[in-house]
Scaffold this active site. Structure first.
Site, PDB file in Angstrom:
ATOM      1  N   GLY A  81       0.814  -1.219   0.000  1.00 40.79           N
ATOM      2  CA  GLY A  81       0.000   0.000   0.000  1.00 40.79           C
ATOM      3  C   GLY A  81       0.843   1.263   0.000  1.00 40.79           C
ATOM      4  O   GLY A  81       1.958   1.273   0.525  1.00 40.79           O
ATOM      5  N   ARG A 145       0.953  -5.691  -4.956  1.00 41.09           N
ATOM      6  CA  ARG A 145       0.924  -6.604  -3.809  1.00 41.09           C
ATOM      7  C   ARG A 145       1.357  -8.037  -4.148  1.00 41.09           C
ATOM      8  O   ARG A 145       1.106  -8.952  -3.370  1.00 41.09           O
ATOM      9  CB  ARG A 145      -0.476  -6.609  -3.195  1.00 41.09           C
ATOM     10  CG  ARG A 145      -0.876  -5.296  -2.533  1.00 41.09           C
ATOM     11  CD  ARG A 145      -1.993  -5.500  -1.534  1.00 41.09           C
ATOM     12  NE  ARG A 145      -2.417  -4.249  -0.925  1.00 41.09           N
ATOM     13  CZ  ARG A 145      -1.818  -3.703   0.133  1.00 41.09           C
ATOM     14  NH1 ARG A 145      -0.774  -4.289   0.679  1.00 41.09           N
ATOM     15  NH2 ARG A 145      -2.270  -2.568   0.631  1.00 41.09           N
ATOM     16  N   ASP A 176       5.606  -7.911   5.694  1.00 40.61           N
ATOM     17  CA  ASP A 176       5.650  -9.074   4.799  1.00 40.61           C
ATOM     18  C   ASP A 176       6.710  -8.899   3.720  1.00 40.61           C
ATOM     19  O   ASP A 176       7.478  -9.816   3.438  1.00 40.61           O
ATOM     20  CB  ASP A 176       4.296  -9.243   4.085  1.00 40.61           C
ATOM     21  CG  ASP A 176       3.314 -10.000   4.953  1.00 40.61           C
ATOM     22  OD1 ASP A 176       3.748 -10.540   5.983  1.00 40.61           O
ATOM     23  OD2 ASP A 176       2.124 -10.030   4.590  1.00 40.61           O
ATOM     24  N   LYS A 202       8.287   0.585   5.476  1.00 42.30           N
ATOM     25  CA  LYS A 202       7.163   1.417   5.025  1.00 42.30           C
ATOM     26  C   LYS A 202       5.843   0.879   5.549  1.00 42.30           C
ATOM     27  O   LYS A 202       5.693  -0.342   5.636  1.00 42.30           O
ATOM     28  CB  LYS A 202       7.136   1.378   3.491  1.00 42.30           C
ATOM     29  CG  LYS A 202       5.930   1.979   2.850  1.00 42.30           C
ATOM     30  CD  LYS A 202       5.206   1.017   1.880  1.00 42.30           C
ATOM     31  CE  LYS A 202       4.466  -0.090   2.557  1.00 42.30           C
ATOM     32  NZ  LYS A 202       3.504  -0.820   1.723  1.00 42.30           N
ATOM     33  N   THR A 203       4.915   1.671   5.911  1.00 41.87           N
ATOM     34  CA  THR A 203       3.481   1.390   6.051  1.00 41.87           C
ATOM     35  C   THR A 203       2.831   2.465   6.913  1.00 41.87           C
ATOM     36  O   THR A 203       3.347   2.818   7.982  1.00 41.87           O
ATOM     37  CB  THR A 203       3.124  -0.003   6.632  1.00 41.87           C
ATOM     38  OG1 THR A 203       1.704  -0.081   6.714  1.00 41.87           O
ATOM     39  CG2 THR A 203       3.697  -0.312   7.995  1.00 41.87           C
ATOM     40  N   ASP A 205       0.305   1.924   8.502  1.00 39.10           N
ATOM     41  CA  ASP A 205      -0.349   1.230   9.623  1.00 39.10           C
ATOM     42  C   ASP A 205       0.443   1.324  10.929  1.00 39.10           C
ATOM     43  O   ASP A 205      -0.105   1.089  11.997  1.00 39.10           O
ATOM     44  CB  ASP A 205      -0.551  -0.256   9.289  1.00 39.10           C
ATOM     45  CG  ASP A 205      -1.424  -0.455   8.061  1.00 39.10           C
ATOM     46  OD1 ASP A 205      -2.052   0.513   7.614  1.00 39.10           O
ATOM     47  OD2 ASP A 205      -1.468  -1.587   7.551  1.00 39.10           O
TER      48      ASP A 205
END
Ligand code: FBP
Length: 552
Positions: A81, A145, A176, A202-203, A205
């Site tokens: 993402g 993805r 992941d 990265k993320t 979240d």
């Protein structure tokens, strides 16, 4: 391309590097630290990563660069993402490569990991890179993805890398993707290919975080963007005094994004999935918790409020996840066709009633009709319920509405309840990176090249001490295997980077817990406003409240 004034101005922004990287690549040398061990399951991880396990933590310091002189051809991918700052990781990497030698080459593989498999790439030039500096999005090369995890895929990557003479691959991704980066690094090392693999955290979240990685990039900008919007809604609520706003925020399973937004905006309610799971809260308990706030506020004449709901909340409600498991079994294989062939919702409802256990059906039956239908109609290609699509903001507002009707009938609730719903996710993932993310990402990319030039592989680019001004940041690298443990995934034991959930004994949650009772009843909203890119440092270079509390 039509450029906004801000975009033009951001091209000129010079991201701040950690002090030790500021004298240029010729003045950066390595200080090796102690050997590392994985956070758990050491023997198993060591066995799975014989060539990359146990390497030393490294830090960069000022000093003469003694890396072997070499021409570098590096490939980079963006994975998963979007997160604000991805373009700056690539520009930092590019600038360091070119500063070492202007003939070094950076190739960007397009559309995520599949770009490497399909050999779909672009060679970066100054002109190309300059059009993306300090801007949001991943559109520079796109993302995807596809998971890079099988031996067959690794063999294709090796072939593509050899074709281009790549000596290193940088993978910009979440837990992941970086787990897969470690496996790819081991594969390349085992085969003595000389191809190094470096990851960047990265993320939005915020769940790629541990004792080494203080924050994943993008979390700062995304949460500031959502907090601006939530603050604006709070101000509207406090002006009109007639709506309760139920706001779902992205963040997958972990509730870091919701918690950070709550710390920034002080809403009346913020649910934290990890707490719901720890206390084994039922839907009814959560409903009552929210309804109590609405009732107290309504009875005091405040028929308005704001509730933040994390995207992954329903997975954490034990009775709800048990229901989802039964639904997945009920519709397994050909039973989906049988279900779909039923003429109307009444027939489908009877099929469900006959197929679920009494406990699961009791939970199903208290859900609002719209949510009941969503559980059966929106399913993934394997026939499973798509939990992330469940409109939990509507689920809870409707359950609260029914509860309040009962309280009204009993004469305890005297207010009015008019809910509105919002979902903030995509709004924040491609915002112009805050100064923090612009600086942090550029540093991660620059630092990734330093790790490559000193021959490291299977490392995550690490920039720490990031709650302090950039001058004091510490650049270095950590073997990815250090962050790994063995977890059961799809019926198999797998080495993975441990996902970070909200810690209920951590300082950010403790701060929230200490204040939420007051926030639930009083109006304590705070309005963070828009991200500021220019102006006083105490306004423009703020880190998240989460980081400030964790490191404060
Ligand atoms: P990553 O984990 O890949 O960084 O993605 C984050 C995220 O934004 C989640 O918060 C959200 O659940 C998911 O991506 C949405 O995915 P998609 O972009 O495929 O709709």
């Amino acid at each position: 391309m039509n450029l906004s004034p801000l975009q033009k101005a951001r091209y000129e922004y010079s991201p701040k590097l950690p002090g030790m990287l500021r004298n240029g690549v010729a003045e950066i040398c390595v200080k090796e630290g102690a050997q590392t061990a994985s956070v758990a399951d050491q023997d198993k991880i060591k066995e799975l990563f014989p060539n990359t396990y146990g390497k030393k933590e490294i830090t960069f310091v000022k000093g003469t660069n003694n890396a072997p002189a070499k021409k570098w051809v590096v490939g980079v991918i963006l994975s998963g993402g979007q997160a604000p700052g991805g373009h700056n990781v690539i520009s930092g990497l590019y600038d360091a490569l070119k500063a070492a030698d202007k003939d070094n080459v950076l190739l960007g593989f397009k559309g995520g990991p599949s770009g490497l498999l399909e050999d779909d790439y672009v060679e970066f030039t100054d002109e190309f890179i300059n059009a993306y500096r300090n801007t949001g999005g991943f559109d520079i090369i796109g993302s995807g993805r596809t998971k890079l995890e099988t031996k067959e895929q690794f063999a294709i990557v090796e072939e593509v890398a050899k074709k281009h003479g790549l000596n290193a691959i940088v993978i910009i991704g979440g837990d992941d993707s970086n787990t897969n980066a470690a496996v790819l690094a081991e594969y390349m090392a085992a085969k003595n290919t000389g191809i190094q693999v470096i990851g960047c955290p990265k993320t939005i979240d915020g769940d790629l975080k541990n004792e080494d990685i203080e924050a994943s990039f993008g979390f700062d900008t995304a949460t500031k963007t959502y907090s601006e919007l939530i603050g604006n809604i709070e101000r509207d609520a406090n002006s009109a005094k007639k709506y309760w706003h139920f706001i779902k925020v992205m963040g997958r399973s972990a509730s870091h994004v919701a918690l950070e937004c709550a710390l920034e905006t002080q809403p009346n309610i913020c649910l934290i999935g990890e707490e719901v799971a720890a206390k084994k809260m039922s839907l009814a308990q959560i409903t009552n918790y929210i309804a109590d706030s609405v009732e107290k506020r309504g009875n005091a004449g405040n028929n308005f409020g704001v509730a933040i709901i994390p995207e992954g909340i329903v997975e954490f409600v034990p009775e709800f996840s048990a229901l989802i498991k039964e639904i997945n079994e009920l519709l397994a294989g050909s039973k989906t066709d049988e279900f779909n062939a039923l003429p109307d919702w009444t027939a489908k409802y009877n099929f469900i009633k006959a197929g679920l256990s009494a406990e699961a059906f009791a939970v199903f039956d208290i859900l609002p009709a719209g949510i009941q239908q969503q559980l059966f109609l929106e399913r993934d290609p394997h026939g499973n319920v798509q939990v992330s699509l469940i409109e939990s903001e509507k689920l809870f507002s409707e359950m609260v509405k029914s509860e309040l009707a009962k309280r009204k009938a009993a004469g305890t609730y005297k207010g009015k309840f008019a809910p509105l719903h919002h979902f903030f996710g995509y709004e924040g993932r491609c915002a112009f990176p805050s100064n923090f993310d612009a600086d942090y990402c550029y540093s991660l990319g620059y630092n990734a090249f330093m790790l490559i030039s000193y021959g490291y592989t299977g490392y995550l680019s690490k920039v720490s001490n990031i709650s302090k001004p950039a001058e004091e940041w510490v650049a270095g690298g950590m073997p990815i295997t250090k962050m790994m443990n063995i977890e059961r995934r799809n019926g198999e034991d797998k080495p993975v980077i441990r996902k970070a959930l909200v810690e209920l004994d951590g300082k950010p949650f403790k701060f929230f817990e200490a204040h939420r009772d007051e926030w639930a009843v009083e109006t304590c909203f705070t309005f963070p406003g828009a991200i500021q890119y220019y102006g006083p440092s105490e306004v423009c270079d703020l880190t998240t409240r989460t980081l400030a509390l964790e490191k404060g």
